[in-house]
Design an enzyme around this catalytic site. Sequence first.
Site, PDB file in Angstrom:
ATOM      1  N   SER A 114       0.845  -1.188   0.000  1.00  0.00           N
ATOM      2  CA  SER A 114       0.000   0.000   0.000  1.00  0.00           C
ATOM      3  C   SER A 114       0.882   1.241   0.000  1.00  0.00           C
ATOM      4  O   SER A 114       2.104   1.142   0.087  1.00  0.00           O
ATOM      5  CB  SER A 114      -0.912   0.011   1.227  1.00  0.00           C
ATOM      6  OG  SER A 114      -0.136   0.287   2.379  1.00  0.00           O
ATOM      7  N   LYS A 115       0.217   2.365  -0.083  1.00  0.00           N
ATOM      8  CA  LYS A 115       0.912   3.637  -0.227  1.00  0.00           C
ATOM      9  C   LYS A 115       1.944   3.887   0.870  1.00  0.00           C
ATOM     10  O   LYS A 115       2.979   4.497   0.637  1.00  0.00           O
ATOM     11  CB  LYS A 115      -0.126   4.760  -0.210  1.00  0.00           C
ATOM     12  CG  LYS A 115       0.063   5.718  -1.356  1.00  0.00           C
ATOM     13  CD  LYS A 115      -1.046   6.721  -1.369  1.00  0.00           C
ATOM     14  CE  LYS A 115      -0.694   7.850  -2.306  1.00  0.00           C
ATOM     15  NZ  LYS A 115      -1.804   8.726  -2.565  1.00  0.00           N
ATOM     16  N   ARG A 116       1.626   3.393   2.062  1.00  0.00           N
ATOM     17  CA  ARG A 116       2.557   3.696   3.158  1.00  0.00           C
ATOM     18  C   ARG A 116       3.894   2.970   2.984  1.00  0.00           C
ATOM     19  O   ARG A 116       4.886   3.331   3.599  1.00  0.00           O
ATOM     20  CB  ARG A 116       1.913   3.385   4.512  1.00  0.00           C
ATOM     21  CG  ARG A 116       1.838   1.945   4.841  1.00  0.00           C
ATOM     22  CD  ARG A 116       0.979   1.670   6.055  1.00  0.00           C
ATOM     23  NE  ARG A 116       0.518   0.306   6.023  1.00  0.00           N
ATOM     24  CZ  ARG A 116       1.237  -0.727   6.402  1.00  0.00           C
ATOM     25  NH1 ARG A 116       2.436  -0.553   6.900  1.00  0.00           N
ATOM     26  NH2 ARG A 116       0.764  -1.950   6.317  1.00  0.00           N
ATOM     27  N   HIS A 117       3.932   1.948   2.113  1.00  0.00           N
ATOM     28  CA  HIS A 117       5.207   1.268   1.857  1.00  0.00           C
ATOM     29  C   HIS A 117       6.078   2.042   0.874  1.00  0.00           C
ATOM     30  O   HIS A 117       7.278   1.802   0.788  1.00  0.00           O
ATOM     31  CB  HIS A 117       4.969  -0.122   1.262  1.00  0.00           C
ATOM     32  CG  HIS A 117       4.318  -1.080   2.202  1.00  0.00           C
ATOM     33  ND1 HIS A 117       3.064  -1.604   1.977  1.00  0.00           N
ATOM     34  CD2 HIS A 117       4.734  -1.587   3.374  1.00  0.00           C
ATOM     35  CE1 HIS A 117       2.741  -2.407   2.977  1.00  0.00           C
ATOM     36  NE2 HIS A 117       3.738  -2.408   3.838  1.00  0.00           N
ATOM     37  N   GLY A 118       5.464   2.921   0.118  1.00  0.00           N
ATOM     38  CA  GLY A 118       6.216   3.638  -0.916  1.00  0.00           C
ATOM     39  C   GLY A 118       5.358   3.787  -2.154  1.00  0.00           C
ATOM     40  O   GLY A 118       4.165   3.504  -2.120  1.00  0.00           O
TER      41      GLY A 118
END
Length: 473
Positions: A240-244
């Site tokens: 998801s976005k929080r991973h990059g």
Amino acid sequence: MTVVTRFAPSPTGFLHIGGGRTALFNWLFARHHGGRFLLRIEDTDRARSTDAAVAAIFDGLEWLGLDWDGEAVMQFARAERHAQVARQLLDEGKAYRCYCTPEELTAIREEQRAKGLPMRYPGIWRDRDPSDAPANTPFVVRLKAPTEGETVIADLVQGEVRVANEQLDDMILLRADGTPTYMLSVVVDDHDMGVTHVIRGDDHLTNAFRQAQLYRASGWEVPTVAHIPLIHGPDGAKLSKRHGALGVDAYRDMGYLPEAMRNYLLRLGWSHGDDEIISTEQAIEWFTLDSAGRSPSRFDFAKLTQLNGHYQRQADNTRLTGLIAPRLAEKLGRPLTEAETDRLTAGMIGLKDRAKTLVELADSALFYVLPRPLTLDDKAAKIIAESETRNDLAQFSARAAELTEWNRETLEEIARTLAEERGLKLGKVAQPLRAALAGATVSPPIFEVMEVLGREESMGRIGDVLDSSLPSL
Ligand code: GLU
């Protein structure tokens, strides 16, 4: 049989990295078998399917180097064909009109929920006489799905997967407004496009059962399916976005090369022995779905960067100059001149050895094109501030001015002699040169830099430093 695969993204505004991998697997599978790789844009969500969102998919695929055969199919444009198939199934008694109102369906669901039963449409209109149909009442068209037995799928990645047919209710094919459902559109399109192998994320595995039922009802051959595990983040949670970054375009902007990205995406869920570096040619030769993993793969940014460094070192120098030119032009506020471009290409061997991404490469190449006098970074300024250093630089400069042949060997020879005379290590003489010529304490090999910069520019840069007043420290 000619293998036909397809990539069928729904436009979301960018090409998702997972979609990029799905596209790659389909592309490789088709190329391996000498087949065709088709593209279908699933643009039935009209609000999201803007021209820009569709263009982003084309751009992403083009950048990744995944070329598709023929024109891309636009799904929405085929809605009438989808509806026609539903009508045909109706005529053949393989589908039926269901007149249940939304209120009735809600009531059924609530009752099932209260009883702890699975929520399924119980086939109310399945066998009812159509003459019971209330006048002027909207209806949906549902598939008359088998109620007994099992639907079995021989998935090339997941193995044999099965579901009891009583667990699948009669799915809607046409909505009350006459528009086809996603499930109907996918099956009709895959059939009409002649798709033989459907390779996609395993989030679609449950759809595969209903789709198989629909194929059979239509009398069509069910394509072979392969559901590949989704990509997870380094922590094991779904990416998801929080991973990059999730969009392929973001990786282009971060300075990754498409061939590195292809190699990296390939290794996310596929392996060939212990091989980490797999060229696209090798991948085409080796790619089968037997080697696709069944467990989710984890995104590893460090590995991607390392792979990129490898491909960058192998890349053609002129190409790399072309790739970093826009980044340098932005820093300079003007396009590069032809002479600068040539200089960068000449210096590329030393530069590309050190940089892992195009961003790093552009940063490390900037000194080659910065106007004189250079602004020295703090460490370089400190070196230049030493009076011994200035003395060595002046000596070096005087001797270099006498050179008839300006190249790395003749320049290094001067520095060696000077170091010997002064009882210093070569590095002691080289470091001030680096500071003066690159404005920093790291650079490609300094005599190579001097050769690439040429006599005039090199002497000019050393002169600038000698002329400048001592910086106050
Ligand atoms: N449009 C679907 C998606 O973007 C893919 C459908 C399919 O591959 O069957 O997830």
